[in-house]
Design an enzyme around this catalytic site. Sequence first.
Site, PDB file in Angstrom:
ATOM      1  N   TYR A 192     -42.356 -17.939 -50.686  1.00 15.11           N
ATOM      2  CA  TYR A 192     -41.761 -17.134 -51.767  1.00 15.11           C
ATOM      3  C   TYR A 192     -42.860 -16.756 -52.766  1.00 15.11           C
ATOM      4  CZ  TYR A 192     -37.421 -18.289 -49.474  1.00 15.11           C
ATOM      5  OH  TYR A 192     -36.436 -18.400 -48.532  1.00 15.11           O
ATOM      6  N   ARG A 241     -42.654 -27.808 -55.560  1.00 15.06           N
ATOM      7  CA  ARG A 241     -42.546 -28.004 -54.111  1.00 15.06           C
ATOM      8  C   ARG A 241     -43.549 -27.119 -53.386  1.00 15.06           C
ATOM      9  NH1 ARG A 241     -37.506 -27.436 -49.795  1.00 15.06           N
ATOM     10  NH2 ARG A 241     -37.728 -29.602 -49.252  1.00 15.06           N
TER      11      ARG A 241
END
Length: 388
Positions: A192, A241
């Site tokens: 992303y 993350r």
Amino acid sequence: MSNLQILSKFTVGGQELQNRVVLAPLTRARCTPTEDPLDTVSRTPNDLMATYYEQRASAGLIITEATAVSEEGYGWLNSPELRTEAQMEAWKKIVDKVHAKGSKIYVQFWNMGRQAHSSFHVESQRVVSASDIPMADSFKVKSSTFEDVPPETPVPLTVDEIQSVVADFVHGAKLARQAGFDGIEIHSANGYLIDQFLQSKTNKRADQYGGSMENRFRFLKEIVQGIVDSGAYPSNRIGFRISPNGVFGDMGSEDNAQMFTFVAAEMSKLKVAYLHLMDGLGFGYHGLCPAVTAADIRKVFDGPIICNVGLTKEIAEGMIRSGAADLACFGRLYISNPDLVERFANDWPLEPEAAYQHWWQHVGAKGYTDWPTYKPSEEDSDDAQNDE
Ligand SMILES: Cc1cc2nc3c(=O)[nH]c(=O)nc-3n(C[C@H](O)[C@H](O)[C@H](O)COP(=O)(O)O)c2cc1C
């Protein structure tokens, strides 16, 4: 009483977690559907989602499904946002239910970058990234009507636009604080937007956000710094993350081992809440450089490490006992076993991990909140007594 280490208490950001089991961030796309998929009402959490999280609140830590904080960061039908007061109020109900069960909850902040489709972006009609590099055609993205469509060529964000995305994260963080979230997880994994800035495969910029490792890290650093400076959360309540080994989103770069070790070392200096590492290779491994392990990260990162991907109770226990990780995060097993902690504690059998058709294909409760908790039979209680 079980002597499993994964069931022992652990402290993150000054808060004691009731155990070391973590509910993975899982997009389940259950926000209220309305007739118009572009209606932001369909991006607001609801009571069904509160039930889902409450069912899993025996976890030490819950990380919510990915939640968009920018107009152009959104791109998954019926996934949630945290951009408005109404959405904050809706999330607050979930937070309160989770807290009542003794668990802690971090909201995962998401910007999809080039993995979104422009059909979601009413105003700009574009998708954005670090550079104008699309995913390969063999990858598909989901349109606003949930059809698989070819990926689009993204528009590189200008420096001003990057600042505006940082401001969106800060705005989201302020709302998260109001909703009572214990902290935030910055989604810097799975190809992303932030990962698109971090990885050399997708970041070809020549300005202060591209080139050197320090420059590619700048965007993530500014997000963390922006949230801290705003007073919304201190750094020890901001986790992040990463997926240095993964191929999801057409990712993988030859210098990932070097880059993500650098990122971990820099985030260690910022004293963040935790580093959440998708170290397991079960979601695909690009093979372009050595896989980054939790043990590699431990050498450069001083804070708590969450490991993930393909964990079983035994593997997780081994990771924690060996000192490689502090917390163990479960995804697919948690979809089908809402009482995962109780099953671990009592050595009860597990439902097999949820198959693909249960991930996000259904609407409403089916495949979501209708997974049963384990009901011990008399035989189980006899066994337990014999064990004592
Ligand atoms: C249905 C589904 C939705 C997911 N959504 C997210 C998400 O919103 N954010 C994220 O970081 N990872 C997401 N993932 C990845 C999981 O968090 C986790 O890394 C993955 O399932 C591997 O862990 P497991 O082997 O325990 O299932 C998703 C995975 C699945 C199966």
